[in-house]
Design a protein around this motif. Structure first.
Motif, PDB file in Angstrom:
ATOM      1  N   GLY A   1       7.406  -7.076 -48.848  1.00  0.00           N
ATOM      2  CA  GLY A   1       8.202  -7.135 -47.625  1.00  0.00           C
ATOM      3  C   GLY A   1       7.337  -6.993 -46.388  1.00  0.00           C
ATOM      4  O   GLY A   1       6.195  -6.574 -46.435  1.00  0.00           O
ATOM      5  N   LEU A   2       7.941  -7.299 -45.231  1.00  0.00           N
ATOM      6  CA  LEU A   2       7.193  -7.235 -43.974  1.00  0.00           C
ATOM      7  C   LEU A   2       6.779  -5.820 -43.627  1.00  0.00           C
ATOM      8  O   LEU A   2       5.680  -5.592 -43.130  1.00  0.00           O
ATOM      9  CB  LEU A   2       8.014  -7.830 -42.838  1.00  0.00           C
ATOM     10  CG  LEU A   2       7.759  -9.316 -42.625  1.00  0.00           C
ATOM     11  CD1 LEU A   2       8.880  -9.935 -41.834  1.00  0.00           C
ATOM     12  CD2 LEU A   2       6.429  -9.524 -41.959  1.00  0.00           C
TER      13      LEU A   2
ATOM     14  N   PHE B   1       2.945  -4.400 -42.991  1.00  0.00           N
ATOM     15  CA  PHE B   1       2.409  -3.624 -41.875  1.00  0.00           C
ATOM     16  C   PHE B   1       1.935  -2.258 -42.328  1.00  0.00           C
ATOM     17  O   PHE B   1       0.972  -1.722 -41.801  1.00  0.00           O
ATOM     18  CB  PHE B   1       3.447  -3.508 -40.751  1.00  0.00           C
ATOM     19  CG  PHE B   1       3.502  -4.754 -39.912  1.00  0.00           C
ATOM     20  CD1 PHE B   1       4.552  -5.633 -40.037  1.00  0.00           C
ATOM     21  CD2 PHE B   1       2.467  -5.049 -39.041  1.00  0.00           C
ATOM     22  CE1 PHE B   1       4.575  -6.794 -39.281  1.00  0.00           C
ATOM     23  CE2 PHE B   1       2.484  -6.211 -38.287  1.00  0.00           C
ATOM     24  CZ  PHE B   1       3.543  -7.082 -38.403  1.00  0.00           C
TER      25      PHE B   1
ATOM     26  N   ASP C   1       3.186   6.109 -42.933  1.00  0.00           N
ATOM     27  CA  ASP C   1       3.908   6.090 -44.206  1.00  0.00           C
ATOM     28  C   ASP C   1       4.727   4.815 -44.325  1.00  0.00           C
ATOM     29  O   ASP C   1       4.680   3.947 -43.459  1.00  0.00           O
ATOM     30  CB  ASP C   1       4.766   7.352 -44.366  1.00  0.00           C
ATOM     31  CG  ASP C   1       5.965   7.370 -43.438  1.00  0.00           C
ATOM     32  OD1 ASP C   1       6.648   8.393 -43.396  1.00  0.00           O
ATOM     33  OD2 ASP C   1       6.234   6.358 -42.750  1.00  0.00           O
TER      34      ASP C   1
ATOM     35  N   TYR D   1       7.701   4.180 -43.895  1.00  0.00           N
ATOM     36  CA  TYR D   1       8.704   3.918 -42.847  1.00  0.00           C
ATOM     37  C   TYR D   1       8.016   3.641 -41.516  1.00  0.00           C
ATOM     38  O   TYR D   1       8.661   3.578 -40.485  1.00  0.00           O
ATOM     39  CB  TYR D   1       9.648   5.112 -42.706  1.00  0.00           C
ATOM     40  CG  TYR D   1      10.294   5.503 -44.004  1.00  0.00           C
ATOM     41  CD1 TYR D   1       9.989   6.704 -44.641  1.00  0.00           C
ATOM     42  CD2 TYR D   1      11.197   4.635 -44.635  1.00  0.00           C
ATOM     43  CE1 TYR D   1      10.551   7.049 -45.846  1.00  0.00           C
ATOM     44  CE2 TYR D   1      11.776   4.982 -45.846  1.00  0.00           C
ATOM     45  CZ  TYR D   1      11.451   6.183 -46.445  1.00  0.00           C
ATOM     46  OH  TYR D   1      12.012   6.517 -47.640  1.00  0.00           O
TER      47      TYR D   1
ATOM     48  N   ASN E   1       6.267   5.692 -39.958  1.00  0.00           N
ATOM     49  CA  ASN E   1       6.086   6.911 -39.175  1.00  0.00           C
ATOM     50  C   ASN E   1       4.582   7.028 -38.958  1.00  0.00           C
ATOM     51  O   ASN E   1       3.788   6.737 -39.851  1.00  0.00           O
ATOM     52  CB  ASN E   1       6.576   8.155 -39.927  1.00  0.00           C
ATOM     53  CG  ASN E   1       8.074   8.180 -40.137  1.00  0.00           C
ATOM     54  OD1 ASN E   1       8.840   7.790 -39.258  1.00  0.00           O
ATOM     55  ND2 ASN E   1       8.510   8.644 -41.303  1.00  0.00           N
TER      56      ASN E   1
ATOM     57  N   SER F   1      10.969   4.592 -36.238  1.00  0.00           N
ATOM     58  CA  SER F   1      12.057   3.825 -35.619  1.00  0.00           C
ATOM     59  C   SER F   1      12.011   3.829 -34.098  1.00  0.00           C
ATOM     60  O   SER F   1      12.732   3.060 -33.468  1.00  0.00           O
ATOM     61  CB  SER F   1      13.407   4.364 -36.086  1.00  0.00           C
ATOM     62  OG  SER F   1      13.550   5.714 -35.690  1.00  0.00           O
TER      63      SER F   1
ATOM     64  N   ARG G   1       2.884 -15.367 -41.598  1.00  0.00           N
ATOM     65  CA  ARG G   1       3.513 -16.678 -41.738  1.00  0.00           C
ATOM     66  C   ARG G   1       3.983 -16.894 -43.165  1.00  0.00           C
ATOM     67  O   ARG G   1       5.073 -17.368 -43.432  1.00  0.00           O
ATOM     68  CB  ARG G   1       2.531 -17.772 -41.329  1.00  0.00           C
ATOM     69  CG  ARG G   1       3.201 -19.099 -41.100  1.00  0.00           C
ATOM     70  CD  ARG G   1       2.201 -20.141 -40.673  1.00  0.00           C
ATOM     71  NE  ARG G   1       2.054 -20.224 -39.231  1.00  0.00           N
ATOM     72  CZ  ARG G   1       0.897 -20.407 -38.607  1.00  0.00           C
ATOM     73  NH1 ARG G   1      -0.216 -20.499 -39.283  1.00  0.00           N
ATOM     74  NH2 ARG G   1       0.863 -20.490 -37.303  1.00  0.00           N
TER      75      ARG G   1
ATOM     76  N   ALA H   1       7.045 -14.797 -43.713  1.00  0.00           N
ATOM     77  CA  ALA H   1       8.254 -15.336 -43.086  1.00  0.00           C
ATOM     78  C   ALA H   1       8.815 -16.482 -43.916  1.00  0.00           C
ATOM     79  O   ALA H   1      10.022 -16.620 -44.081  1.00  0.00           O
ATOM     80  CB  ALA H   1       7.948 -15.792 -41.676  1.00  0.00           C
TER      81      ALA H   1
END
Lengths: 97, 212
Positions: free
Chosen positions: A2-3, A7, A37, A39, A41, A69, A91, A94
């Motif tokens: 997942g994105l 990251f 982490d 999330y 954070n 967040s 890319r 996506a």
């Protein structure tokens, strides 16, 4: 992958580097990336506020934990960024996502 | 779920003791620290009090006024830090920023100071000052651990990733159809550049159709 995972992996490689984190409330904090982490954070060390006039109370804190967040941007050191690699990975992500 | 700081008055037993937690929700008490003063925004410190850290929220209860207490969910704690800079605050403390409801009219970091009344919903900065400063690192780590237990509720992978490649894409409803064509145009441009064909007006017109 997942994105967020992308990251997360990317930021893990930046641990130890100077970054500036801009929050959604416009506060910008500069510090050394201590850890991140899943999330996103962010924990920073040796932090200082970029615009001290806006947030004089914060000044410098040694360790800081930022909730993933509330992050708007993470400004990265240019030498820490492989633009082509990141470009290709996002890319691909996506298209596949 | 309430965003921001709120009053907290539910105490166990005859009101002397611990805060009432939501056990059905799985909420557990993680740490208790007595002798903690609380500083909300620019208001004067309130003490003596006891700090209770649960898996869901941070609660401060006054030791002398059983009707006084404050709480904030970890979901609303934007950041926390150990503050030892005497220029920032006279005593070492845990500094936190609290997310509040969108209120553009208000200035950052301030609360209603004009008439002295405390409007909790506008508090954006909170300090917790332990009488024992050696506990600060423990409190910081406790905050970190509990924050990690409270990620955004809808943080699961979305079905669609709405990634934007260019400003034009924002107005285009058929982005899913457009994207592969745009990608192709970008590759085409790179290829043409590499063989010096980009300067050819024919190629340029072709590429302009795709806003490259």
């Amino acid at each position: 992958m997942g994105l967020v995972q992308l990251f997360f992996s990317y930021f893990k490689d930046l641990v130890g580097r100077e970054v500036t984190v801009e929050l959604k409330n416009d506060l910008a904090i500069r510090g050394t990336l201590h850890s991140v982490d899943q999330y996103l954070n962010i924990k920073l060390e040796n932090t200082r506020v970029v615009d001290q006039d806006k947030y004089p109370h914060m000044l410098s804190v040694r360790n800081c934990f930022i909730r993933g967040s509330v992050v708007r941007y993470v400004q990265l050191p240019p030498e820490g960024v492989d633009i082509e690699l990141l470009h290709d990975a996002t890319r691909r992500e996506a298209r596949g996502g | 779920m309430v965003v921001g700081l709120r009053n907290f008055t539910e105490r166990v037993g005859d009101g002397a003791g611990q805060p009432v937690l939501n056990a059905d929700n799985g909420e557990e008490l993680m740490h208790v620290e007595s002798g903690v003063a609380i500083v909300l925004g620019n208001h004067p410190p309130e003490s003596p009090g006891t700090l209770f850290i649960s898996t869901k929220q941070v609660i401060w209860l006054s030791d002398v006024d059983r009707a006084k207490g404050y709480a904030v969910d970890f979901l609303s704690v934007s950041l926390h830090a150990v503050s030892r800079d005497p220029e920032a605050y006279s005593s070492p403390c845990i500094y936190t920023q609290i997310e509040t409801e969108e209120n553009d009219a208000d200035s950052e970091g301030s609360d209603s100071e004009c008439d002295g009344t405390l409007d909790l919903s506008k508090i954006t900065e909170m300090r917790l000052v332990p009488s024992d400063p050696s506990q600060l690192e423990t409190l910081f780590e406790m905050f970190c651990g509990c924050a990690e237990l409270n990620p955004e509720p809808n943080d699961e992978e979305e079905e669609e990733h709405n990634w934007i490649f260019s400003a034009d894409q924002m107005e285009d409803d058929a982005t899913d159809l457009y994207r592969p064509i745009q990608d192709l145009a970008v590759y085409a441009k790179e290829y043409f550049l590499s063989i010096d064909l980009y300067k050819d007006p024919t190629a340029e017109n072709f590429l302009n159709e795709f806003n490259v």
